[in-house]
Design a protein around this motif. Structure first.
Motif, PDB file in Angstrom:
ATOM      1  N   ALA A  89       0.830  -1.205   0.000  1.00 30.87           N
ATOM      2  CA  ALA A  89       0.000   0.000   0.000  1.00 30.87           C
ATOM      3  C   ALA A  89       0.864   1.254   0.000  1.00 30.87           C
ATOM      4  O   ALA A  89       0.572   2.219  -0.714  1.00 30.87           O
ATOM      5  CB  ALA A  89      -0.927   0.002   1.217  1.00 30.87           C
ATOM      6  N   ARG A  90       1.932   1.225   0.794  1.00 32.36           N
ATOM      7  CA  ARG A  90       2.843   2.376   0.815  1.00 32.36           C
ATOM      8  C   ARG A  90       3.493   2.562  -0.555  1.00 32.36           C
ATOM      9  O   ARG A  90       3.618   3.686  -1.043  1.00 32.36           O
ATOM     10  CB  ARG A  90       3.909   2.198   1.885  1.00 32.36           C
ATOM     11  N   ALA A  91       3.878   1.455  -1.185  1.00 28.62           N
ATOM     12  CA  ALA A  91       4.492   1.536  -2.514  1.00 28.62           C
ATOM     13  C   ALA A  91       3.503   2.118  -3.521  1.00 28.62           C
ATOM     14  O   ALA A  91       3.874   2.948  -4.361  1.00 28.62           O
ATOM     15  CB  ALA A  91       4.985   0.156  -2.955  1.00 28.62           C
ATOM     16  N   MET A  92       2.230   1.698  -3.444  1.00 26.83           N
ATOM     17  CA  MET A  92       1.212   2.257  -4.351  1.00 26.83           C
ATOM     18  C   MET A  92       1.030   3.749  -4.095  1.00 26.83           C
ATOM     19  O   MET A  92       0.903   4.535  -5.037  1.00 26.83           O
ATOM     20  CB  MET A  92      -0.118   1.520  -4.188  1.00 26.83           C
ATOM     21  N   ARG A  93       1.023   4.123  -2.831  1.00 27.28           N
ATOM     22  CA  ARG A  93       0.902   5.547  -2.492  1.00 27.28           C
ATOM     23  C   ARG A  93       2.068   6.318  -3.105  1.00 27.28           C
ATOM     24  O   ARG A  93       1.878   7.377  -3.712  1.00 27.28           O
ATOM     25  CB  ARG A  93       0.899   5.707  -0.973  1.00 27.28           C
ATOM     26  N   GLU A  94       3.282   5.793  -2.979  1.00 31.73           N
ATOM     27  CA  GLU A  94       4.458   6.470  -3.534  1.00 31.73           C
ATOM     28  C   GLU A  94       4.358   6.587  -5.052  1.00 31.73           C
ATOM     29  O   GLU A  94       4.700   7.634  -5.617  1.00 31.73           O
ATOM     30  CB  GLU A  94       5.733   5.721  -3.139  1.00 31.73           C
ATOM     31  N   VAL A  95       3.895   5.532  -5.711  1.00 30.64           N
ATOM     32  CA  VAL A  95       3.746   5.570  -7.169  1.00 30.64           C
ATOM     33  C   VAL A  95       2.740   6.651  -7.554  1.00 30.64           C
ATOM     34  O   VAL A  95       2.993   7.461  -8.457  1.00 30.64           O
ATOM     35  CB  VAL A  95       3.310   4.191  -7.721  1.00 30.64           C
ATOM     36  N   LEU A  96       1.591   6.692  -6.882  1.00 30.14           N
ATOM     37  CA  LEU A  96       0.569   7.689  -7.199  1.00 30.14           C
ATOM     38  C   LEU A  96       1.054   9.112  -6.920  1.00 30.14           C
ATOM     39  O   LEU A  96       0.797  10.028  -7.710  1.00 30.14           O
ATOM     40  CB  LEU A  96      -0.718   7.397  -6.420  1.00 30.14           C
ATOM     41  N   VAL A  97       1.763   9.292  -5.822  1.00 32.75           N
ATOM     42  CA  VAL A  97       2.279  10.623  -5.486  1.00 32.75           C
ATOM     43  C   VAL A  97       3.343  11.036  -6.508  1.00 32.75           C
ATOM     44  O   VAL A  97       3.331  12.171  -6.998  1.00 32.75           O
ATOM     45  CB  VAL A  97       2.834  10.656  -4.045  1.00 32.75           C
ATOM     46  N   ASP A  98       4.243  10.119  -6.858  1.00 34.56           N
ATOM     47  CA  ASP A  98       5.252  10.426  -7.877  1.00 34.56           C
ATOM     48  C   ASP A  98       4.586  10.781  -9.203  1.00 34.56           C
ATOM     49  O   ASP A  98       5.000  11.718  -9.887  1.00 34.56           O
ATOM     50  CB  ASP A  98       6.204   9.243  -8.082  1.00 34.56           C
ATOM     51  N   TYR A  99       3.562  10.030  -9.539  1.00 34.75           N
ATOM     52  CA  TYR A  99       2.831  10.285 -10.783  1.00 34.75           C
ATOM     53  C   TYR A  99       2.201  11.683 -10.754  1.00 34.75           C
ATOM     54  O   TYR A  99       2.297  12.438 -11.723  1.00 34.75           O
ATOM     55  CB  TYR A  99       1.758   9.211 -10.968  1.00 34.75           C
ATOM     56  N   ALA A 100       1.578  12.020  -9.637  1.00 35.90           N
ATOM     57  CA  ALA A 100       0.944  13.331  -9.508  1.00 35.90           C
ATOM     58  C   ALA A 100       1.985  14.442  -9.593  1.00 35.90           C
ATOM     59  O   ALA A 100       1.748  15.474 -10.226  1.00 35.90           O
ATOM     60  CB  ALA A 100       0.168  13.422  -8.194  1.00 35.90           C
ATOM     61  N   ARG A 101       3.121  14.228  -8.959  1.00 35.02           N
ATOM     62  CA  ARG A 101       4.180  15.258  -9.020  1.00 35.02           C
ATOM     63  C   ARG A 101       4.699  15.419 -10.441  1.00 35.02           C
ATOM     64  O   ARG A 101       4.940  16.534 -10.889  1.00 35.02           O
ATOM     65  CB  ARG A 101       5.313  14.884  -8.070  1.00 35.02           C
ATOM     66  N   ARG A 102       4.894  14.293 -11.120  1.00 36.15           N
ATOM     67  CA  ARG A 102       5.376  14.370 -12.505  1.00 36.15           C
ATOM     68  C   ARG A 102       4.374  15.116 -13.384  1.00 36.15           C
ATOM     69  O   ARG A 102       4.755  15.789 -14.325  1.00 36.15           O
ATOM     70  CB  ARG A 102       5.617  12.973 -13.082  1.00 36.15           C
ATOM     71  N   ARG A 103       3.117  14.968 -13.094  1.00 33.73           N
ATOM     72  CA  ARG A 103       2.082  15.634 -13.871  1.00 33.73           C
ATOM     73  C   ARG A 103       1.923  17.097 -13.477  1.00 33.73           C
ATOM     74  O   ARG A 103       1.137  17.825 -14.071  1.00 33.73           O
ATOM     75  CB  ARG A 103       0.734  14.918 -13.714  1.00 33.73           C
ATOM     76  N   GLY A 104       2.641  17.526 -12.443  1.00 32.71           N
ATOM     77  CA  GLY A 104       2.613  18.934 -12.051  1.00 32.71           C
ATOM     78  C   GLY A 104       1.243  19.402 -11.593  1.00 32.71           C
ATOM     79  O   GLY A 104       0.857  20.537 -11.851  1.00 32.71           O
ATOM     80  N   ARG A 105       0.523  18.540 -10.893  1.00 32.07           N
ATOM     81  CA  ARG A 105      -0.821  18.877 -10.440  1.00 32.07           C
ATOM     82  C   ARG A 105      -0.803  19.975  -9.390  1.00 32.07           C
ATOM     83  O   ARG A 105       0.090  20.050  -8.548  1.00 32.07           O
ATOM     84  CB  ARG A 105      -1.513  17.652  -9.855  1.00 32.07           C
ATOM     85  N   GLN A 106      -1.824  20.814  -9.431  1.00 35.19           N
ATOM     86  CA  GLN A 106      -2.024  21.838  -8.416  1.00 35.19           C
ATOM     87  C   GLN A 106      -2.471  21.168  -7.130  1.00 35.19           C
ATOM     88  O   GLN A 106      -3.080  20.113  -7.160  1.00 35.19           O
ATOM     89  CB  GLN A 106      -3.117  22.818  -8.863  1.00 35.19           C
ATOM     90  N   LYS A 107      -2.199  21.806  -5.993  1.00 37.74           N
ATOM     91  CA  LYS A 107      -2.605  21.250  -4.705  1.00 37.74           C
ATOM     92  C   LYS A 107      -3.996  21.726  -4.319  1.00 37.74           C
ATOM     93  O   LYS A 107      -4.184  22.365  -3.308  1.00 37.74           O
ATOM     94  CB  LYS A 107      -1.620  21.653  -3.621  1.00 37.74           C
ATOM     95  N   ARG A 108      -4.963  21.384  -5.131  1.00 31.29           N
ATOM     96  CA  ARG A 108      -6.334  21.685  -4.744  1.00 31.29           C
ATOM     97  C   ARG A 108      -7.273  20.670  -5.356  1.00 31.29           C
ATOM     98  O   ARG A 108      -7.023  20.128  -6.408  1.00 31.29           O
ATOM     99  CB  ARG A 108      -6.757  23.101  -5.101  1.00 31.29           C
ATOM    100  N   VAL A 109      -8.329  20.426  -4.664  1.00 32.48           N
ATOM    101  CA  VAL A 109      -9.312  19.453  -5.101  1.00 32.48           C
ATOM    102  C   VAL A 109      -9.864  19.882  -6.450  1.00 32.48           C
ATOM    103  O   VAL A 109     -10.112  21.049  -6.683  1.00 32.48           O
ATOM    104  CB  VAL A 109     -10.439  19.328  -4.064  1.00 32.48           C
ATOM    105  N   GLY A 110     -10.055  18.915  -7.316  1.00 27.73           N
ATOM    106  CA  GLY A 110     -10.574  19.194  -8.637  1.00 27.73           C
ATOM    107  C   GLY A 110      -9.478  19.313  -9.664  1.00 27.73           C
ATOM    108  O   GLY A 110      -9.688  19.012 -10.817  1.00 27.73           O
ATOM    109  N   ARG A 111      -8.299  19.730  -9.252  1.00 27.60           N
ATOM    110  CA  ARG A 111      -7.178  19.826 -10.179  1.00 27.60           C
ATOM    111  C   ARG A 111      -6.123  18.801  -9.843  1.00 27.60           C
ATOM    112  O   ARG A 111      -5.328  18.449 -10.674  1.00 27.60           O
ATOM    113  CB  ARG A 111      -6.555  21.226 -10.105  1.00 27.60           C
TER     114      ARG A 111
END
Length: 196
Positions: A89-111
Protein backbone atom coordinates in the motif's frame (compact mmCIF):
# COMPACT_ATOMS: atom_id res chain seq x y z
CA UNK A 1 -14.49 -16.76 -25.12
CA UNK A 2 -14.58 -19.46 -22.45
CA UNK A 3 -13.83 -18.50 -18.88
CA UNK A 4 -10.70 -19.95 -17.37
CA UNK A 5 -11.06 -22.33 -14.47
CA UNK A 6 -11.03 -20.60 -11.09
CA UNK A 7 -7.63 -20.55 -9.48
CA UNK A 8 -7.36 -22.73 -6.39
CA UNK A 9 -7.38 -20.88 -3.08
CA UNK A 10 -3.94 -19.79 -1.93
CA UNK A 11 -3.03 -20.81 1.57
CA UNK A 12 -1.78 -18.10 3.90
CA UNK A 13 1.04 -20.46 4.83
CA UNK A 14 2.20 -20.58 1.22
CA UNK A 15 2.35 -16.78 1.03
CA UNK A 16 4.12 -16.53 4.40
CA UNK A 17 6.65 -19.20 3.38
CA UNK A 18 7.49 -17.29 0.21
CA UNK A 19 7.75 -14.01 2.12
CA UNK A 20 10.21 -15.64 4.52
CA UNK A 21 12.19 -17.09 1.60
CA UNK A 22 12.28 -13.61 0.08
CA UNK A 23 13.52 -12.19 3.40
CA UNK A 24 16.32 -14.76 3.38
CA UNK A 25 17.38 -13.61 -0.06
CA UNK A 26 15.99 -16.45 -2.18
CA UNK A 27 16.05 -14.82 -5.63
CA UNK A 28 13.08 -16.78 -7.03
CA UNK A 29 10.75 -15.97 -4.14
CA UNK A 30 9.41 -12.62 -5.45
CA UNK A 31 8.60 -14.21 -8.82
CA UNK A 32 6.85 -17.15 -7.17
CA UNK A 33 4.94 -14.83 -4.82
CA UNK A 34 3.51 -12.47 -7.45
CA UNK A 35 0.99 -14.92 -8.95
CA UNK A 36 -0.26 -15.75 -5.45
CA UNK A 37 -0.84 -12.14 -4.38
CA UNK A 38 -1.55 -10.53 -7.74
CA UNK A 39 -5.34 -10.70 -7.52
CA UNK A 40 -5.34 -8.96 -4.12
CA UNK A 41 -2.79 -6.34 -5.28
CA UNK A 42 -4.92 -5.72 -8.38
CA UNK A 43 -8.01 -5.29 -6.16
CA UNK A 44 -6.13 -2.73 -4.02
CA UNK A 45 -4.91 -0.90 -7.11
CA UNK A 46 -8.38 -0.86 -8.68
CA UNK A 47 -9.79 0.50 -5.43
CA UNK A 48 -7.20 3.28 -5.45
CA UNK A 49 -7.79 4.08 -9.11
CA UNK A 50 -11.57 4.41 -8.57
CA UNK A 51 -10.73 7.37 -6.32
CA UNK A 52 -8.70 9.05 -9.05
CA UNK A 53 -10.02 11.45 -11.66
CA UNK A 54 -11.79 9.79 -14.60
CA UNK A 55 -9.16 10.76 -17.19
CA UNK A 56 -6.23 9.36 -15.19
CA UNK A 57 -3.80 7.63 -17.56
CA UNK A 58 -2.31 5.24 -15.00
CA UNK A 59 -4.20 1.94 -14.99
CA UNK A 60 -4.54 -0.49 -12.03
CA UNK A 61 -2.34 -3.09 -13.74
CA UNK A 62 0.44 -0.52 -14.22
CA UNK A 63 0.06 0.60 -10.60
CA UNK A 64 0.47 -3.00 -9.41
CA UNK A 65 3.54 -3.53 -11.57
CA UNK A 66 5.23 -0.28 -10.55
CA UNK A 67 4.48 -0.91 -6.87
CA UNK A 68 5.76 -4.51 -7.09
CA UNK A 69 9.01 -3.30 -8.67
CA UNK A 70 9.42 -0.97 -5.68
CA UNK A 71 8.80 -3.93 -3.34
CA UNK A 72 11.35 -6.14 -5.09
CA UNK A 73 13.95 -3.38 -4.78
CA UNK A 74 13.47 -3.24 -1.00
CA UNK A 75 15.37 -5.56 1.29
CA UNK A 76 12.89 -6.12 4.08
CA UNK A 77 12.36 -8.83 6.60
CA UNK A 78 8.77 -9.74 5.77
CA UNK A 79 6.71 -10.64 8.83
CA UNK A 80 3.48 -11.90 7.29
CA UNK A 81 0.80 -11.25 4.70
CA UNK A 82 -0.49 -8.13 6.50
CA UNK A 83 2.99 -6.63 6.62
CA UNK A 84 3.44 -7.34 2.91
CA UNK A 85 0.15 -5.68 1.92
CA UNK A 86 0.88 -2.74 4.21
CA UNK A 87 4.22 -2.15 2.48
CA UNK A 88 2.53 -2.71 -0.89
CA UNK A 89 0.00 0.00 0.00
CA UNK A 90 2.84 2.38 0.81
CA UNK A 91 4.49 1.54 -2.51
CA UNK A 92 1.21 2.26 -4.35
CA UNK A 93 0.90 5.55 -2.49
CA UNK A 94 4.46 6.47 -3.53
CA UNK A 95 3.75 5.57 -7.17
CA UNK A 96 0.57 7.69 -7.20
CA UNK A 97 2.28 10.62 -5.49
CA UNK A 98 5.25 10.43 -7.88
CA UNK A 99 2.83 10.29 -10.78
CA UNK A 100 0.94 13.33 -9.51
CA UNK A 101 4.18 15.26 -9.02
CA UNK A 102 5.38 14.37 -12.50
CA UNK A 103 2.08 15.63 -13.87
CA UNK A 104 2.61 18.93 -12.05
CA UNK A 105 -0.82 18.88 -10.44
CA UNK A 106 -2.02 21.84 -8.42
CA UNK A 107 -2.61 21.25 -4.70
CA UNK A 108 -6.33 21.69 -4.74
CA UNK A 109 -9.31 19.45 -5.10
CA UNK A 110 -10.57 19.19 -8.64
CA UNK A 111 -7.18 19.83 -10.18
CA UNK A 112 -5.07 17.37 -8.21
CA UNK A 113 -5.13 13.63 -7.79
CA UNK A 114 -7.90 12.93 -5.32
CA UNK A 115 -8.57 10.23 -2.78
CA UNK A 116 -11.11 9.88 -0.02
CA UNK A 117 -10.41 9.37 3.65
CA UNK A 118 -13.96 8.08 4.02
CA UNK A 119 -13.44 5.42 1.36
CA UNK A 120 -12.88 2.93 4.14
CA UNK A 121 -16.24 3.74 5.71
CA UNK A 122 -18.92 2.89 3.12
CA UNK A 123 -21.72 4.53 5.11
CA UNK A 124 -20.14 7.97 4.69
CA UNK A 125 -20.24 9.82 1.38
CA UNK A 126 -16.64 10.30 0.23
CA UNK A 127 -15.15 13.75 -0.10
CA UNK A 128 -12.33 14.30 -2.56
CA UNK A 129 -8.92 15.09 -1.10
CA UNK A 130 -5.79 16.13 -2.97
CA UNK A 131 -3.34 13.22 -2.90
CA UNK A 132 -0.27 15.46 -2.75
CA UNK A 133 -1.69 17.42 0.18
CA UNK A 134 -2.64 14.17 1.93
CA UNK A 135 0.84 12.76 1.37
CA UNK A 136 2.48 15.87 2.83
CA UNK A 137 0.10 15.85 5.79
CA UNK A 138 0.79 12.14 6.39
CA UNK A 139 4.53 12.87 6.44
CA UNK A 140 3.95 15.59 9.06
CA UNK A 141 1.71 13.25 11.07
CA UNK A 142 4.44 10.58 10.96
CA UNK A 143 6.88 13.07 12.47
CA UNK A 144 5.03 12.98 15.77
CA UNK A 145 2.90 9.82 15.54
CA UNK A 146 4.23 7.29 13.09
CA UNK A 147 1.72 4.62 14.12
CA UNK A 148 -1.27 6.84 13.33
CA UNK A 149 0.22 7.73 9.94
CA UNK A 150 0.76 4.03 9.25
CA UNK A 151 -2.81 3.30 10.36
CA UNK A 152 -4.20 5.82 7.84
CA UNK A 153 -1.99 4.37 5.15
CA UNK A 154 -3.21 0.84 5.86
CA UNK A 155 -6.88 1.85 5.93
CA UNK A 156 -6.89 4.32 3.00
CA UNK A 157 -4.21 2.98 0.67
CA UNK A 158 -4.23 -0.74 1.47
CA UNK A 159 -7.96 -0.87 2.06
CA UNK A 160 -7.49 -3.05 5.12
CA UNK A 161 -10.42 -3.54 7.46
CA UNK A 162 -10.28 -2.38 11.08
CA UNK A 163 -9.54 -5.97 12.15
CA UNK A 164 -6.80 -6.48 9.53
CA UNK A 165 -5.22 -3.15 10.49
CA UNK A 166 -5.33 -4.12 14.17
CA UNK A 167 -3.51 -7.35 13.38
CA UNK A 168 -0.81 -5.59 11.34
CA UNK A 169 -0.30 -2.94 14.05
CA UNK A 170 -0.64 -5.47 16.89
CA UNK A 171 -3.37 -3.57 18.73
CA UNK A 172 -7.10 -3.84 19.32
CA UNK A 173 -9.79 -3.02 16.77
CA UNK A 174 -11.14 -0.41 19.20
CA UNK A 175 -7.74 1.29 19.24
CA UNK A 176 -7.64 1.31 15.44
CA UNK A 177 -11.11 2.88 15.23
CA UNK A 178 -10.33 5.52 17.86
CA UNK A 179 -6.90 6.38 16.44
CA UNK A 180 -8.26 6.53 12.90
CA UNK A 181 -10.88 9.10 13.93
CA UNK A 182 -8.17 11.17 15.65
CA UNK A 183 -5.78 10.89 12.70
CA UNK A 184 -8.50 11.78 10.21
CA UNK A 185 -9.49 14.88 12.18
CA UNK A 186 -5.84 15.93 12.51
CA UNK A 187 -5.22 15.42 8.77
CA UNK A 188 -8.29 17.45 7.82
CA UNK A 189 -7.23 20.35 10.07
CA UNK A 190 -3.67 20.16 8.77
CA UNK A 191 -4.73 20.08 5.14
CA UNK A 192 -7.17 22.97 5.64
CA UNK A 193 -4.51 25.11 7.33
CA UNK A 194 -1.93 24.51 4.61
CA UNK A 195 -4.36 25.14 1.72
CA UNK A 196 -5.17 28.67 2.91
Amino acid sequence: MAESAPRPAVSLGEVTALLRAWSKGEPEAPDKLLPLVYRELRRLAASQMRKERKDHTLQPTALVHEAYIKLVDQHLSWKDRGHFFGVAARAMREVLVDYARRRGRQKRVGRGVVVSLESVEPSVAPRAIDLLALDEALLRLADFDERQARLVELRVFAGLTVEETAKVLDCSAATVSRDYRHAEAWLRREMRSTSV
